[in-house]
Write a protein that holds these residues in place. Structure first.
Motif, PDB file in Angstrom:
ATOM      1  N   UNK A 115      -4.702   9.578  -4.525  1.00 51.16           N
ATOM      2  CA  UNK A 115      -5.742   8.546  -4.478  1.00 51.16           C
ATOM      3  C   UNK A 115      -5.618   7.667  -3.238  1.00 51.16           C
ATOM      4  N   UNK A 116      -4.911   8.196  -2.216  1.00 53.82           N
ATOM      5  CA  UNK A 116      -4.671   7.355  -1.026  1.00 53.82           C
ATOM      6  C   UNK A 116      -5.988   6.792  -0.455  1.00 53.82           C
ATOM      7  N   UNK A 117      -6.979   7.668  -0.323  1.00 49.90           N
ATOM      8  CA  UNK A 117      -8.233   7.236   0.291  1.00 49.90           C
ATOM      9  C   UNK A 117      -8.921   6.153  -0.555  1.00 49.90           C
ATOM     10  N   UNK A 118      -8.954   6.387  -1.875  1.00 49.09           N
ATOM     11  CA  UNK A 118      -9.589   5.430  -2.788  1.00 49.09           C
ATOM     12  C   UNK A 118      -8.882   4.077  -2.736  1.00 49.09           C
ATOM     13  N   UNK A 119      -7.558   4.124  -2.698  1.00 44.59           N
ATOM     14  CA  UNK A 119      -6.778   2.868  -2.639  1.00 44.59           C
ATOM     15  C   UNK A 119      -7.148   2.097  -1.377  1.00 44.59           C
ATOM     16  N   UNK A 120      -7.169   2.813  -0.245  1.00 43.12           N
ATOM     17  CA  UNK A 120      -7.466   2.126   1.026  1.00 43.12           C
ATOM     18  C   UNK A 120      -8.885   1.564   1.014  1.00 43.12           C
ATOM     19  N   UNK A 121      -9.810   2.315   0.403  1.00 40.80           N
ATOM     20  CA  UNK A 121     -11.201   1.834   0.404  1.00 40.80           C
ATOM     21  C   UNK A 121     -11.353   0.607  -0.494  1.00 40.80           C
ATOM     22  N   UNK A 122     -10.782   0.668  -1.708  1.00 42.49           N
ATOM     23  CA  UNK A 122     -10.934  -0.466  -2.624  1.00 42.49           C
ATOM     24  C   UNK A 122     -10.311  -1.739  -2.028  1.00 42.49           C
ATOM     25  N   UNK A 171      -8.495   8.257 -10.843  1.00 49.42           N
ATOM     26  CA  UNK A 171      -7.282   8.323 -11.676  1.00 49.42           C
ATOM     27  C   UNK A 171      -7.263   7.175 -12.691  1.00 49.42           C
ATOM     28  N   UNK A 172      -7.213   7.543 -13.989  1.00 51.37           N
ATOM     29  CA  UNK A 172      -7.315   6.544 -15.040  1.00 51.37           C
ATOM     30  C   UNK A 172      -6.151   5.557 -15.013  1.00 51.37           C
ATOM     31  N   UNK A 173      -4.953   6.078 -14.693  1.00 53.63           N
ATOM     32  CA  UNK A 173      -3.796   5.178 -14.693  1.00 53.63           C
ATOM     33  C   UNK A 173      -3.898   4.168 -13.537  1.00 53.63           C
ATOM     34  N   UNK A 174      -4.423   4.638 -12.406  1.00 54.04           N
ATOM     35  CA  UNK A 174      -4.590   3.718 -11.277  1.00 54.04           C
ATOM     36  C   UNK A 174      -5.653   2.658 -11.597  1.00 54.04           C
ATOM     37  N   UNK A 175      -6.712   3.092 -12.287  1.00 51.84           N
ATOM     38  CA  UNK A 175      -7.737   2.111 -12.687  1.00 51.84           C
ATOM     39  C   UNK A 175      -7.134   1.096 -13.663  1.00 51.84           C
ATOM     40  N   UNK A 176      -6.254   1.587 -14.531  1.00 45.78           N
ATOM     41  CA  UNK A 176      -5.593   0.657 -15.460  1.00 45.78           C
ATOM     42  C   UNK A 176      -4.685  -0.303 -14.697  1.00 45.78           C
ATOM     43  N   UNK A 193       0.849  -1.202   0.000  1.00 46.23           N
ATOM     44  CA  UNK A 193       0.000   0.000   0.000  1.00 46.23           C
ATOM     45  C   UNK A 193       0.882   1.248   0.000  1.00 46.23           C
ATOM     46  N   UNK A 194       1.932   1.221   0.788  1.00 44.21           N
ATOM     47  CA  UNK A 194       2.840   2.379   0.835  1.00 44.21           C
ATOM     48  C   UNK A 194       3.433   2.645  -0.551  1.00 44.21           C
ATOM     49  N   UNK A 195       3.841   1.565  -1.223  1.00 45.50           N
ATOM     50  CA  UNK A 195       4.432   1.735  -2.560  1.00 45.50           C
ATOM     51  C   UNK A 195       3.392   2.291  -3.542  1.00 45.50           C
ATOM     52  N   UNK A 196       2.168   1.743  -3.477  1.00 47.26           N
ATOM     53  CA  UNK A 196       1.140   2.185  -4.430  1.00 47.26           C
ATOM     54  C   UNK A 196       0.749   3.650  -4.156  1.00 47.26           C
ATOM     55  N   UNK A 198     -13.987  -0.581  -7.893  1.00 43.64           N
ATOM     56  CA  UNK A 198     -12.824   0.328  -7.924  1.00 43.64           C
ATOM     57  C   UNK A 198     -13.260   1.728  -8.357  1.00 43.64           C
ATOM     58  N   UNK A 199     -14.170   1.794  -9.338  1.00 50.95           N
ATOM     59  CA  UNK A 199     -14.607   3.101  -9.862  1.00 50.95           C
ATOM     60  C   UNK A 199     -15.425   3.918  -8.860  1.00 50.95           C
ATOM     61  N   UNK A 200     -15.953   3.245  -7.832  1.00 46.92           N
ATOM     62  CA  UNK A 200     -16.697   4.004  -6.811  1.00 46.92           C
ATOM     63  C   UNK A 200     -15.748   4.879  -5.993  1.00 46.92           C
TER      64      UNK A 200
END
Ligand SMILES: NC(=O)c1ccc[n+]([C@@H]2O[C@H](COP(=O)([O-])OP(=O)(O)OC[C@H]3O[C@@H](n4cnc5c(N)ncnc54)[C@H](O)[C@@H]3O)[C@@H](O)[C@H]2O)c1
Ligand SMILES: CC(C)=CCC/C(C)=C/C=C/C(C)=C/C=C/C(C)=C/C=C/C=C(C)/C=C/C=C(C)/C=C/C=C(\C)CCC=C(C)C
Length: 592
Positions: free
Chosen positions: A192-199, A256-261, A182-185, A250-252
């Protein structure tokens, strides 16, 4: 005589750190090799089989109840195919006291999870990324499958799952430790820290629910209702996410398009489709197990899992027969009662379990006038994923920089190439974890990329060989540019398999990698379980719930064995509830 190491010769090595020594056969050239002695590194030695032992093993197999001199008995179950799905179903049944006969077309067990040896290298035929192989939780299904027949393999923990090399010079290493990942991402996508943690948080919620259940057949009502009673919240969580896909969730939280990719790539490596088409339950399973139990590589190679299961099966009093090509499932009054082999021999059982793909089972083995409705529905929802091109290389160790990770995923410039044939490259270097797989001073590179069979059919032999060489060299050139300068010159051994190779040696329709949703699926809702519309006939493997993946097919094997055991009165059952639940599940699938 082929040097076939029968389970009868190599006893399952209880609690042994060594994998039973198997035979070497390359899928593209079914040429037997002699058994060999190899000193392992880290003080290990790989188990050894001599030519004499191997020959004795073949003889023993031929005299066994499942061998050519079979005693004509009626088995509780005949399993067609010894992929991990088939072997887990067979061993679970044998452990419950059933008499099982496994019939395998090839000369060793394992199917896509087999192996071959060449010039001192031991190659995994398929993936080397092993989920479900830890010693904790309920989802370590490979460990549990081995334990059910008294086997245990030593594993080597992988400090990471995969190193992604993606467009825009995005490089992400999936560390074993969740917080490090998670730290690396987050360091790449701080906004997008919050979105990453939620997904990933939702993935954990699902994973923890899965991990809290005792895993058995979802088609068996006494078990299913029992789980709902014991773990209502967890079961409701799973029921809620069952029809959902990872990309939508993930889209909720992520824009960020690159993160979704990136999340597409995370899903693609386990489902061969993007996140919008990947069931959320499957995504959660792999995105969390890699941190919970971690990715663990079996000492001596992935092939040892199947060899150990086959050995364990025989120790439980059941049998496995190789070079046994099933051509028909025999039906009597609409019920499956046995199978016919290509040599005309007929074998009978109370139940038949097919580990061939559903396309092979219902396209070849069952000679019904018309495809059953259930199968029409399956084919409406799922198509065959493309096959793949695989390149096994033996290389000089000096070409790899120190600290090279074991698994890599490479997509160079353009995200739109992710799902295209030859677009992305998978690379495993299992010798980073277990150097005993290669001669001293060498490494194995197992490279694969998706490829359709249509590209490879109808070519004269010479053109076919030239094409393999050309396509493989281009993939190697791409890896040389991206990761390992000097790669081409470091190669000491190269074996290339095309989709035709995989069709032929894995006996998979068009060499397919597995089922792939035709459009956007409703999560796992449309995926059939193990029973089929033919009484007495069951399917197991990757064209059953929950789909592709060694751990996924192991689960399918556990489910199948439970349902079959109930049907042959080795487990508790309720015929009235059975009819009700199977009807509801059939109806649910039609909603997908
Ligand atoms: N395709 C790959 O390269 C690859 C690589 C790594 C892992 N895997 C995983 O392994 C999973 C597949 O496991 P699985 O258990 O579904 O099956 P499998 O395809 O691995 O094994 C099926 C076995 O059935 C045998 N078989 C098929 N038809 C037969 C017949 N008519 N008579 C006798 N034997 C027959 C085949 O020879 C094979 O050994 C895939 O989902 C995939 O995720 C696949
Ligand atoms: C009955 C109903 C309907 C309902 C109810 C509810 C409930 C209870 C539910 C439940 C459910 C469950 C239990 C489920 C389960 C699931 C599971 C277990 C799943 C699993 C999955 C898994 C998977 C998918 C996996 C996969 C994997 C893979 C594929 C892998 C691969 C790999 C590779 C290819 C490698 C890569 C490489 C490189 C990068 C190099």
């Amino acid at each position: 005589m082929p040097l076939l190491l029968s389970p009868l010769a190599a006893r399952c090595l209880h609690r042994s750190p060594h994998l039973p020594a198997p035979v070497a056969h390359h899928p593209s050239r079914p040429r037997p090799l002699g058994g060999e002695t190899r000193g392992g590194t880290r003080g290990r030695r790989v188990a050894v089989v001599s030519e004499r032992q191997a020959a004795a093993a073949v003889l023993a197999a031929e005299k066994s109840p499942g061998g050519e001199g079979g005693d004509g008995e009626r088995y509780d179950a005949i399993v067609v195919g010894s992929g991990i799905g088939g072997l887990v179903a067979a061993t679970q049944l044998a452990a419950k006291g059933a008499r099982v006969l496994v019939l395998e077309k090839y000369i060793i067990p394992g199917g896509s999870s087999g192996y071959y040896r060449r010039d001192g290298f031991t190659f995994d035929v398929g993936s080397s990324v092993m989920f479900g192989f830890s010693d904790k939780g309920n989802l370590n299904l490979i460990t549990q499958a081995l334990e059910a027949v008294g086997c245990k393999m030593e594993v080597i923990p992988d400090p990471s799952t995969v190193h992604f090399h993606l467009p825009g010079a995005l490089s992400v290493l999936v560390h074993r430790e969740y917080n490090d990942f998670i730290e690396e991402l987050v360091s790449k996508f701080p906004h997008e820290k919050e979105g990453i943690l939620k997904f990933y948080g939702i993935c954990w919620k699902i994973f923890n629910s899965l991990n809290s259940l005792e895993l058995k057949s979802l088609e068996e009502p006494l078990y299913l209702f029992g789980q709902f009673f014991k773990k209502p919240l967890e079961c409701l969580t799973l029921a809620y996410y069952l029809p959902q896909n990872a990309g939508d969730i993930a889209r909720k939280f992520i824009k960020d398009q690159q993160l979704l990719s990136f999340i597409d790539a995370e899903c693609f490596i386990v489902s061969t489709v993007n996140a919008l088409k990947t069931p959320m339950i499957n995504a959660s399973m792999v995105l969390c197990d890699r941190h919970f139990g971690g990715i663990n590589y079996p000492v001596g190679g992935v092939g040892g899992i199947a060899v150990s299961l086959a050995n364990g099966l025989v120790e439980k009093g059941s049998a496995i027969r190789y070079k046994a090509n099933v051509t028909n499932v025999i039906l009597e009054n609409g019920k499956a009662v046995g199978v016919r082999l290509s040599n005309g021999k007929e074998l009978f059982a109370r139940t038949v379990i097919s580990n061939a793909t559903r396309w092979d089972t219902f396209g070849k083995l069952v000679k019904a006038e018309e495809l059953p409705e259930e199968e029409k529905n399956f084919q409406k929802n799922y198509v065959k994923a493309p096959s793949f091109l695989s390149i096994h290389l033996g290389v000089k160790a000096s070409v790899l920089p120190a600290g090279t990770d074991c698994h890599h995923f490479v997509l160079e410039d353009d995200w739109s190439n992710l799902e295209k044939p030859y677009g992305s490259i998978f690379l495993s270097i299992p010798t980073v974890l277990d150097p005993s797989l290669a001669p001293e001073g060498h490494h194995i590179l197992h490279i694969f990329t998706t490829a359709g069979i249509e590209d490879w059919e109808g070519l004269p032999r010479k053109d076919y060989e030239q094409k393999k060489e050309l396509v493989a060299n281009e993939i190697i050139r791409r890896l040389e540019n991206k990761l390992f300068p000097g790669l081409q010159d470091s190669i000491v051994l190269k074996e290339v398999g095309s989709p035709k190779t995989h069709r032929r040696f894995l006996a998979r329709n068009d060499g397919t990698y597995g089922p792939m949703p035709r459009g956007k699926p409703k999560g796992l809702l449309a995926m059939p379980f193990n029973t089929t519309s033919i009484d007495g006939l069951y399917c197991v493997g990757d064209s059953c719930f929950p789909g592709q993946g060694v751990i996924a097919v192991a689960f399918s094997g556990v489910m199948c064995a439970h349902r079959v055991a109930a049907d042959i009165d080795l487990e508790q059952r309720s015929p009235i509830l059975d009819t009700g639940l199977l009807g509801v599940l059939r109806w649910l699938r039609t909603l997908a």
